[in-house]
Scaffold this motif. Structure first.
Motif, PDB file in Angstrom:
ATOM      1  N   THR A   1     -31.376 -16.325 -42.242  1.00 15.83           N
ATOM      2  CA  THR A   1     -30.075 -16.744 -41.292  1.00 15.83           C
ATOM      3  C   THR A   1     -30.477 -18.237 -41.274  1.00 15.83           C
TER       4      THR A   1
ATOM      5  N   MET B   1     -35.847  -4.956 -48.297  1.00 15.99           N
ATOM      6  CA  MET B   1     -36.859  -5.658 -47.564  1.00 15.99           C
ATOM      7  C   MET B   1     -37.004  -5.285 -46.231  1.00 15.99           C
ATOM      8  N   THR B   2     -35.755  -5.584 -45.577  1.00 16.60           N
ATOM      9  CA  THR B   2     -35.627  -5.553 -44.112  1.00 16.60           C
ATOM     10  C   THR B   2     -35.666  -4.223 -43.502  1.00 16.60           C
TER      11      THR B   2
ATOM     12  N   PHE C   1     -30.193  -2.071 -43.152  1.00 20.14           N
ATOM     13  CA  PHE C   1     -29.265  -2.848 -43.600  1.00 20.14           C
ATOM     14  C   PHE C   1     -29.193  -3.122 -45.127  1.00 20.14           C
TER      15      PHE C   1
ATOM     16  N   GLY D   1     -37.109  -8.507 -39.925  1.00 12.92           N
ATOM     17  CA  GLY D   1     -36.014  -8.976 -40.969  1.00 12.92           C
ATOM     18  C   GLY D   1     -36.662 -10.356 -41.473  1.00 12.92           C
ATOM     19  N   SER D   2     -36.481 -11.594 -40.641  1.00  9.99           N
ATOM     20  CA  SER D   2     -36.559 -12.811 -41.046  1.00  9.99           C
ATOM     21  C   SER D   2     -38.122 -12.856 -41.285  1.00  9.99           C
TER      22      SER D   2
ATOM     23  N   THR E   1     -27.898  -3.516 -48.671  1.00 14.88           N
ATOM     24  CA  THR E   1     -26.555  -3.519 -49.479  1.00 14.88           C
ATOM     25  C   THR E   1     -26.477  -2.674 -50.593  1.00 14.88           C
TER      26      THR E   1
ATOM     27  N   GLN F   1     -30.923 -20.328 -39.259  1.00 12.43           N
ATOM     28  CA  GLN F   1     -32.213 -20.875 -38.396  1.00 12.43           C
ATOM     29  C   GLN F   1     -33.479 -20.873 -39.306  1.00 12.43           C
TER      30      GLN F   1
ATOM     31  N   ILE G   1     -32.073  -3.774 -53.209  1.00  9.65           N
ATOM     32  CA  ILE G   1     -33.448  -4.141 -52.832  1.00  9.65           C
ATOM     33  C   ILE G   1     -33.593  -3.758 -51.365  1.00  9.65           C
TER      34      ILE G   1
ATOM     35  N   TYR H   1     -27.302 -12.953 -43.277  1.00 10.82           N
ATOM     36  CA  TYR H   1     -28.264 -12.032 -44.279  1.00 10.82           C
ATOM     37  C   TYR H   1     -28.753 -13.113 -45.239  1.00 10.82           C
ATOM     38  N   GLY H   2     -29.666 -12.837 -46.177  1.00 10.25           N
ATOM     39  CA  GLY H   2     -30.052 -13.640 -47.090  1.00 10.25           C
ATOM     40  C   GLY H   2     -30.946 -14.851 -46.347  1.00 10.25           C
TER      41      GLY H   2
ATOM     42  N   VAL I   1     -21.150 -12.396 -41.443  1.00 10.09           N
ATOM     43  CA  VAL I   1     -22.437 -12.133 -41.657  1.00 10.09           C
ATOM     44  C   VAL I   1     -23.209 -13.258 -42.633  1.00 10.09           C
TER      45      VAL I   1
HETATM   46  C1  LIG Z   1     -24.364  -6.679 -44.044  1.00  8.35           C
HETATM   47  C2  LIG Z   1     -25.690  -7.123 -44.218  1.00  8.35           C
HETATM   48  C3  LIG Z   1     -26.493  -6.749 -45.384  1.00  8.35           C
HETATM   49  C4  LIG Z   1     -27.817  -6.947 -45.693  1.00  8.35           C
HETATM   50  N1  LIG Z   1     -28.439  -6.685 -46.813  1.00  8.35           N
HETATM   51  C5  LIG Z   1     -29.709  -6.704 -47.097  1.00  8.35           C
HETATM   52  C6  LIG Z   1     -30.344  -6.183 -48.234  1.00  8.35           C
HETATM   53  O1  LIG Z   1     -29.557  -5.973 -49.295  1.00  8.35           O
HETATM   54  N2  LIG Z   1     -31.661  -5.921 -48.357  1.00  8.35           N
HETATM   55  C7  LIG Z   1     -32.441  -6.381 -47.320  1.00  8.35           C
HETATM   56  O2  LIG Z   1     -33.694  -6.205 -47.218  1.00  8.35           O
HETATM   57  N3  LIG Z   1     -32.073  -6.857 -46.051  1.00  8.35           N
HETATM   58  C8  LIG Z   1     -30.633  -6.908 -45.907  1.00  8.35           C
HETATM   59  N4  LIG Z   1     -30.061  -7.626 -44.826  1.00  8.35           N
HETATM   60  C9  LIG Z   1     -30.772  -7.941 -43.715  1.00  8.35           C
HETATM   61  C10 LIG Z   1     -30.830  -9.365 -43.384  1.00  8.35           C
HETATM   62  O3  LIG Z   1     -31.344 -10.023 -44.563  1.00  8.35           O
HETATM   63  C11 LIG Z   1     -31.493  -9.680 -42.098  1.00  8.35           C
HETATM   64  O4  LIG Z   1     -30.765  -9.038 -41.225  1.00  8.35           O
HETATM   65  C12 LIG Z   1     -31.535 -11.086 -41.785  1.00  8.35           C
HETATM   66  O5  LIG Z   1     -32.727 -11.635 -42.694  1.00  8.35           O
HETATM   67  C13 LIG Z   1     -32.301 -11.444 -40.410  1.00  8.35           C
HETATM   68  O6  LIG Z   1     -33.151 -10.431 -40.231  1.00  8.35           O
HETATM   69  P1  LIG Z   1     -33.056  -9.540 -38.506  1.00  8.35           P
HETATM   70  O7  LIG Z   1     -31.612  -8.974 -38.852  1.00  8.35           O
HETATM   71  O8  LIG Z   1     -34.209  -8.945 -38.532  1.00  8.35           O
HETATM   72  O9  LIG Z   1     -33.105 -10.805 -37.292  1.00  8.35           O
HETATM   73  P2  LIG Z   1     -34.627 -11.453 -36.678  1.00  8.35           P
HETATM   74  O10 LIG Z   1     -35.326 -11.772 -37.783  1.00  8.35           O
HETATM   75  O11 LIG Z   1     -34.769 -10.472 -35.907  1.00  8.35           O
HETATM   76  O12 LIG Z   1     -33.696 -12.490 -36.107  1.00  8.35           O
HETATM   77  C14 LIG Z   1     -33.057 -12.582 -34.740  1.00  8.35           C
HETATM   78  C15 LIG Z   1     -32.793 -14.238 -34.524  1.00  8.35           C
HETATM   79  O13 LIG Z   1     -33.878 -14.796 -34.296  1.00  8.35           O
HETATM   80  C16 LIG Z   1     -33.549 -16.148 -35.128  1.00  8.35           C
HETATM   81  N5  LIG Z   1     -34.947 -16.258 -35.624  1.00  8.35           N
HETATM   82  C17 LIG Z   1     -35.891 -15.524 -36.555  1.00  8.35           C
HETATM   83  N6  LIG Z   1     -36.805 -16.169 -36.931  1.00  8.35           N
HETATM   84  C18 LIG Z   1     -36.894 -17.485 -36.495  1.00  8.35           C
HETATM   85  C19 LIG Z   1     -37.525 -18.736 -36.814  1.00  8.35           C
HETATM   86  N7  LIG Z   1     -38.587 -18.846 -37.365  1.00  8.35           N
HETATM   87  N8  LIG Z   1     -36.989 -19.874 -36.156  1.00  8.35           N
HETATM   88  C20 LIG Z   1     -35.909 -19.896 -35.426  1.00  8.35           C
HETATM   89  N9  LIG Z   1     -35.119 -18.837 -35.389  1.00  8.35           N
HETATM   90  C21 LIG Z   1     -35.613 -17.646 -35.919  1.00  8.35           C
HETATM   91  C22 LIG Z   1     -32.709 -15.479 -36.217  1.00  8.35           C
HETATM   92  O14 LIG Z   1     -32.056 -16.896 -36.895  1.00  8.35           O
HETATM   93  C23 LIG Z   1     -31.958 -14.599 -35.418  1.00  8.35           C
HETATM   94  O15 LIG Z   1     -30.777 -15.648 -34.753  1.00  8.35           O
HETATM   95  C24 LIG Z   1     -28.469  -7.456 -44.640  1.00  8.35           C
HETATM   96  C25 LIG Z   1     -27.961  -7.766 -43.458  1.00  8.35           C
HETATM   97  C26 LIG Z   1     -26.705  -7.409 -43.106  1.00  8.35           C
HETATM   98  C27 LIG Z   1     -26.075  -7.541 -41.739  1.00  8.35           C
END
Ligand SMILES: Cc1cc2nc3c(=O)[nH]c(=O)nc-3n(C[C@H](O)[C@H](O)[C@H](O)COP(=O)(O)OP(=O)(O)OC[C@H]3O[C@@H](n4cnc5c(N)ncnc54)[C@H](O)[C@@H]3O)c2cc1C
Length: 395
Positions: A373, A133-134, A164, A139-140, A166, A375, A131, A370-371, A366
């Motif tokens: 954070t 999304m990111t 990212f 991401g978030s 999986t 926060q 799937i 993922y899934g 990790v």
């Molecule tokens: C090994 C791995 C496998 C993954 N597998 C998948 C997958 O299969 N499919 C998929 O779609 N994605 C996948 N991901 C992506 C993962 O879900 C995202 O990395 C994660 O949701 C965080 O998004 P970001 O990396 O863009 O971080 P950002 O959203 O940029 O966050 C950066 C920082 O800001 C903080 N932050 C963001 N928003 C807020 C808020 N509202 N309040 C407080 N703090 C906040 C976060 O906690 C973090 O510390 C994977 C990631 C990894 C590392």
């Protein structure tokens, strides 16, 4: 031997019988190979098919589509626990992503024709699921994605980049979260299914990570990919809502994997410190160590109580988003904490790759990212609490 056996009626005889078959599968099909998969940075497709052939994949797929017809979430928990005993986290994540995270979309949103096309392969392991999304820039905050699809007759033309992802290299079927109407706010997103050989779909880099080395986390690129009406999942415009509805199970799956991994780390550590001697006695007999062991075992066992309750609530269809977020927040933070402390008790050997604790330490990190954070989990839980105190009611 550890005393971690407080399962208190949670698992029935049927689950334990299933556990015996999973254990045999792990011993035969996974243990001899999983370190090679870590080296090769890829779980081979044969391992997916072996899981399918042994009832490890597709348990929740109805029997008429070639699955086990068993939606009880305790069975995947058994799989996670047995894979954790040998530290096979990369393989475990790939399988759990397929069954706990992506499969629910297919089971609940597919048309009859789509079910017949995709479910038998998903259950047998011949179709690997992902799937997407990111994106590099979002991401978030999923509403910030840029992948978009525009109308093309009865279908859609998809453009965008995901990262990212999986199972990204192995995937045969990718559910892509894309914007389909920039003016429709939260109703402007849809789920489009892209398949392996679709023109314009390509894989970017297999990403180089600090843990989960055997997991083929990848970038995916979509350049003018035509998605026909038969590959739209559910209704156009409902994509964000579909994601929100399915996040509780995704979060509980990650929480259950965290619990299983932490429990395994505690077991290895107990075995180690009662075997190792220092200053004329077993390391485990030093009071400082015993206090550590006491805290570690307590952390795991108390966590298990919450996760087990959450699993039963998921089975009943009553698990809320806030409860699933609490499970994910607590269990994954606990895993990181526990694994770090366990590694310390191995001394220098904890830093050596020959012991599984070092890999478990890297793989754990990790889980709080993922899934959703930690926060973001706190934000969801906090919003739920605040919602019980409507602003105008406090005046
Ligand atoms: C090994 C791995 C496998 C993954 N597998 C998948 C997958 O299969 N499919 C998929 O779609 N994605 C996948 N991901 C992506 C993962 O879900 C995202 O990395 C994660 O949701 C965080 O998004 P970001 O990396 O863009 O971080 P950002 O959203 O940029 O966050 C950066 C920082 O800001 C903080 N932050 C963001 N928003 C807020 C808020 N509202 N309040 C407080 N703090 C906040 C976060 O906690 C973090 O510390 C994977 C990631 C990894 C590392």
């Amino acid at each position: 031997m550890s005393s971690l056996n407080l399962r208190g009626g949670f698992y029935t005889e049927d689950h334990e019988a299933y556990r015996a078959s999973v254990r045999e599968f792990v011993r035969r099909e996974v243990e001899p190979h999983h370190l090679d998969w870590e080296e090769e940075r890829l779980v081979p497709r044969s391992a997916w098919e072996a899981a399918g052939a042994n009832g490890i994949l597709g348990l929740a797929v109805p029997e008429e589509y070639g699955g086990g017809g068993e939606p009880d979430f305790r069975y995947p928990m058994v799989v996670a626990e047995e894979l954790a005993t040998i530290g096979a986290s990369s393989y475990c994540l790939g399988l759990r992503l397929q069954d706990d995270i992506v499969l629910p979309y297919l089971l609940e949103l597919c048309t009859e024709e789509q079910k017949r096309r995709w479910l038998p392969g998903a259950a047998s392991g011949e179709i690997v699921l992902a799937i997407a999304m990111t994106e590099p820039g979002a991401g978030s905050d999923l509403q910030g994605i840029r992948a978009n699809a525009v109308r093309d007759g009865d279908g859609w033309i998809l453009n965008g980049q995901k990262t990212f992802i999986t199972n990204g290299i192995n995937a045969d079927l990718v559910i892509v979260f894309a914007r389909t109407d920039p003016d429709a706010g939260s109703r402007g997103y849809s789920l489009l299914v892209v398949e392996r050989d679709d023109p314009g779909f390509s894989r970017g880099r297999k990403l180089d990570k600090i843990g989960l080395a055997g997991q083929d986390t990848a970038e995916l690129v979509f350049e003018d990919v035509r998605v026909g009406p038969d590959n739209v999942l559910g209704e156009i415009g409902q994509g964000l809502i579909y994601l929100m509805q399915r996040l509780p199970k995704e979060r509980l799956s990650l929480a259950a994997q965290a619990l299983a991994a932490a429990e395994a780390a505690v077991r290895w550590t107990q075995d180690y410190v009662f075997d190792r001697t220092a200053f004329g006695q077993r390391v485990g007999d030093l009071q400082a160590t015993r206090f550590e062991l006491a805290e570690l075992e307590t952390e795991v066992e108390i966590t298990r109580a919450y996760i087990q309750n959450a699993a039963l609530a998921l089975n009943d269809g009553t698990l809320t988003t806030a409860e699933a977020s609490k499970a994910k927040l607590w269990a994954t933070e606990m895993q990181v904490r526990v694994t770090t402390r366990c590694l310390q008790l191995f001394g220098g050997y904890g830093y050596m790759n020959e012991y599984p604790i070092g890999r478990a330490f890297r793989d754990s990190r990790v889980q709080t990212i993922y899934g959703g954070t930690s926060q973001v989990m706190k934000e969801i839980i906090g919003r739920d609490i605040a919602g019980r105190y409507p602003k105008d009611a406090t005046r």
